[in-house]
Design an enzyme around this catalytic site. Structure first.
Site, PDB file in Angstrom:
ATOM      1  N   GLU B  32      -9.797  -0.160 -39.497  1.00  0.00           N
ATOM      2  CA  GLU B  32     -10.704   0.974 -39.360  1.00  0.00           C
ATOM      3  C   GLU B  32     -11.524   1.092 -40.637  1.00  0.00           C
ATOM      4  O   GLU B  32     -10.974   1.202 -41.729  1.00  0.00           O
ATOM      5  CB  GLU B  32      -9.922   2.258 -39.108  1.00  0.00           C
ATOM      6  N   ASP B  43     -10.266  15.259 -43.574  1.00  0.00           N
ATOM      7  CA  ASP B  43      -9.598  14.396 -44.546  1.00  0.00           C
ATOM      8  C   ASP B  43      -9.021  15.190 -45.705  1.00  0.00           C
ATOM      9  O   ASP B  43      -9.629  16.134 -46.201  1.00  0.00           O
ATOM     10  CB  ASP B  43     -10.575  13.343 -45.076  1.00  0.00           C
TER      11      ASP B  43
END
Lengths: 381, 296
Positions: B32, B43
């Site tokens: 990824e 995040d």
């Protein structure tokens, strides 16, 4: 103003661009708000709190000396007189009531200038809830008074050290914290941005500003003006006049003007106009007013702007400082740096084709300037 | 076979392609590639720091895709892009905002950064974005802030470009949504194993296995677990519940701390070994079941 579509859109703006972890919470909030807003008992309880706790209705003050100087009739909607010193209390009392109704025990908030943080801390104390307020390190340094107020009220203020260390990053951190505490916590968002239903919910809770002002003004004003960062006081004010011929003017900080300089983008869960570079990275806004130091604007403003129903202008920090001084000396009112943006536009535009002599102007003074004394002490002569 | 998808922030170092090749050499099934965004809502501190570092080094979607295209002959595993909505919908051609004359529509690649003036493809919006991913050899896309309700147009754009739009499911996703996510996701389903942001954790979240089980009940797609999987042991536990794992923050922290591509090859190899061990458990379990059955 309009009700958003089922997907939370005002025209092409709005929506719910959040991680899957937050979708059920947003959906539950929307359902709870629809239910509460149609419940007479809920609205009566909120109205009672507004009257007995928040000090509503706030006054409408004719700024007589400044009006005479400028050649326009300037009417000030005095949100600075509301409890906690700004319009933010309108939104937070409603959201705290809603959170309580949903069984939440904690409020999470983001704040720039600290006024929303103070309002959230206040409501949390009133309802016996915990409050956690995320605030950029840079804003903490320039808004120490509000940090102290929040802490005195029992809130936990968490400094945010990432990015620009202002409202943009505090909003990111508050949303992250919400992901991790979504069962117990309500994200008490302070402006008309964020994922659906927040832009609609916050505008409905701030609508009281415009509706009161409409009832208090003897005539429909020619121009209705309010400062715009995220845009909650302007959205609430405009809501009372959108169905009239009044021109609606939002005033942005020159260094944080998403309506004026932004391009379509998605940030903090909604699609609107956003200050960003050509590669799509969100830019850091820059304003003397911490509350306007934000690169986005509420989606309904983007819609009102693109359809032409509202107009948006910018003023500089220097004009803002001059506006604070002139309002203080002519009317005895020290307003917040944020609110002074609206005043600055009136000072500049009065007597020009943008605001012809003889016009009647309704201006929402969204907050008082106590919090800005440290900044003002160094800048205003 | 249990799948291992390590995550790598594109442009995190000038030699970031070497980390990608190291992941491949260590037995990654796919990688990824994070396309860094200034405001990565989902995040935690590590990936955010990785994104900031990449942006400081001048990384952009364009530069990362250029780097990948240049390394294409050396890459033989699938690549999946992971990024945020603003970069995907950038310069949306269906938008008529007041500032579009000076906005990204004029030239999506024009700007003041290192990519100024370079154009990798005509058009803008998710259609162009997906096309550009495909041209760079990327076959999958994950956009955590585009939930299934907002995915219609991106889904169509991805399909048209031959890109698998991978949808995420969370522990709080109700059954009807889970079924819809299972029906509309392509390639695999990304099971967000914990109600939190990305980042290392001391233990695998207790929500991980139940979510994987609920997903397995509504879809035949592989279910990969991610978020907070930090050690080979945790990866093995997660892989027993699902079909594989995504490892992000634990690897990016090592890169941020200065670990070399060789160091990361060893890290990823350790995760690979743990997953291979789980694979070997399956025949044993089957054998045990057969013996049990025989006894009855």
């Amino acid at each position: 103003m309009s009700v958003p579509t089922s997907t939370g859109r005002f025209g092409e703006f709005g929506g719910r661009y959040v991680p899957e972890s937050l979708v059920p919470a947003c959906a539950a909030l929307e359902a709870a708000f629809r239910d509460a807003w149609s419940d007479t008992a809920f609205r009566e309880r909120l109205a009672h709190l507004r009257t007995t706790y928040a000090g509503r209705p706030t006054a409408l003050t004719a700024a007589e000396r400044l009006s005479a100087e400028l050649g326009v009739t300037l009417l000030l909607k005095r949100e600075d007189l509301a409890h906690t010193g700004s319009h933010k209390i309108n939104n937070v009392l409603g959201q705290a009531l809603l959170a309580q109704r949903m069984g939440k025990t904690r409020l999470i908030a983001e704040t720039g200038a600290g006024q929303h943080g103070v309002a959230t801390a206040t409501a949390a104390a009133l309802f016996g809830m915990r409050a956690t307020v995320y605030m950029g390190e840079r804003d903490i340094a320039r808004q120490r008074l509000n940090v102290f107020r929040m802490e005195l009220l029992g809130a936990e203020v968490i400094p945010v050290t990432s990015g620009s260390r202002t409202l943009k990053d505090a909003t990111n951190e508050a949303m992250r914290a919400w992901v991790a505490a979504v069962d117990e916590a309500h994200f008490c968002l302070g402006s008309v941005g964020g994922p659906h239903p927040y832009p609609w919910l916050v505008r409905e809770l701030q609508r009281v500003i415009g509706e009161e002002a409409r009832a208090q003004t003897p005539v429909i004003p020619d121009v209705v003006v309010a400062c715009v960062g995220g845009g909650s006081n302007a959205a609430g004010t405009f809501a009372g006049f959108v169905d009239t011929p009044a021109r609606l003017i939002g005033v942005e900080a020159a260094g944080g003007a998403a309506m004026t300089n932004g391009t379509p983008g998605v940030v903090h869960g909604y699609r609107s106009l956003v200050l960003q570079d050509a590669a799509g990275q969100v830019l850091e806004a820059e304003s003397i007013a911490a509350g306007l130091d934000y690169p986005g604007v509420g989606p309904e403003h983007a819609h009102l702007g693109t359809t032409g129903r509202a107009e948006y202008r910018t003023v500089t920090d220097d004009e803002v400082l001059d506006a604070v001084r002139r309002l203080a000396r002519s009317e005895g009112i020290i307003c917040a740096l944020e609110s002074a943006h609206a005043v600055a536009w009136v000072l500049r535009a009065a007597g020009t084709p943008d605001l012809p002599t003889g016009s009647t102007v309704l201006l929402t003074l969204s907050g008082r300037g106590d919090k800005d004394m440290a900044t003002l002490a160094g800048e205003v002569r | 076979m249990k799948r291992l998808n390590p995550y790598l922030t594109g442009g995190i170092t000038p030699d970031w392609i070497d980390y990608l090749l190291a992941f491949q050499a260590a037995g990654a099934d796919a990688v990824e590639i994070g396309l860094p965004f200034s405001d990565p809502m989902l995040d935690g501190a590590t990936i955010q720091q990785a994104s900031d570092q990449a942006l400081r080094l001048g990384a952009s979607v364009a530069s990362i895709l250029t780097d990948l295209a240049a390394a294409r002959s050396r890459i033989c595993i699938p690549l999946i892009a992971m990024t945020y909505a603003n970069l995907v919908f950038r310069g949306d051609p269906f938008t008529t905002g007041p500032a579009t004359a000076t906005g990204p529509e004029a030239d999506p690649e024009a700007g003041s950064g290192p990519e100024a003036g370079r154009s990798l493809g005509a058009g803008s919006g998710p259609e162009a974005f997906c096309r550009r991913l495909a041209e760079a050899g990327i076959t999958g896309l994950i956009v955590p802030d585009v939930p299934v309700d907002e995915a219609d147009r991106l889904e169509a754009a991805a399909t048209a470009a031959g890109i698998d739009l991978v949808l995420l499911a969370a522990p709080v996703t109700p059954p009807d949504r889970l079924a819809e996510i299972g029906r509309r996701s392509r390639g695999f389903i990304y099971a967000v194993s914990v109600m939190d942001t990305t980042g290392e954790r001391d233990a695998l979240a207790t929500t991980a296995a139940p979510l994987a089980a609920r997903l397995k009940a509504v879809t035949d797609l592989p279910v990969l677990l991610g978020f907070g999987i930090s050690t080979p042991a945790q990866a093995a536990t997660a892989a027993r519940a699902g079909d594989g794992v995504v490892i992000g923050a634990a690897l990016m922290r090592r890169v941020l701390d200065g670990a070399t591509p060789d160091d990361l090859r060893a890290e990823v190899a350790a995760f690979r070994a743990a997953l291979d061990q789980v694979d070997q458990e399956v025949p044993a379990a089957t054998a045990h079941a057969e013996i049990s059955g025989h006894r009855r």
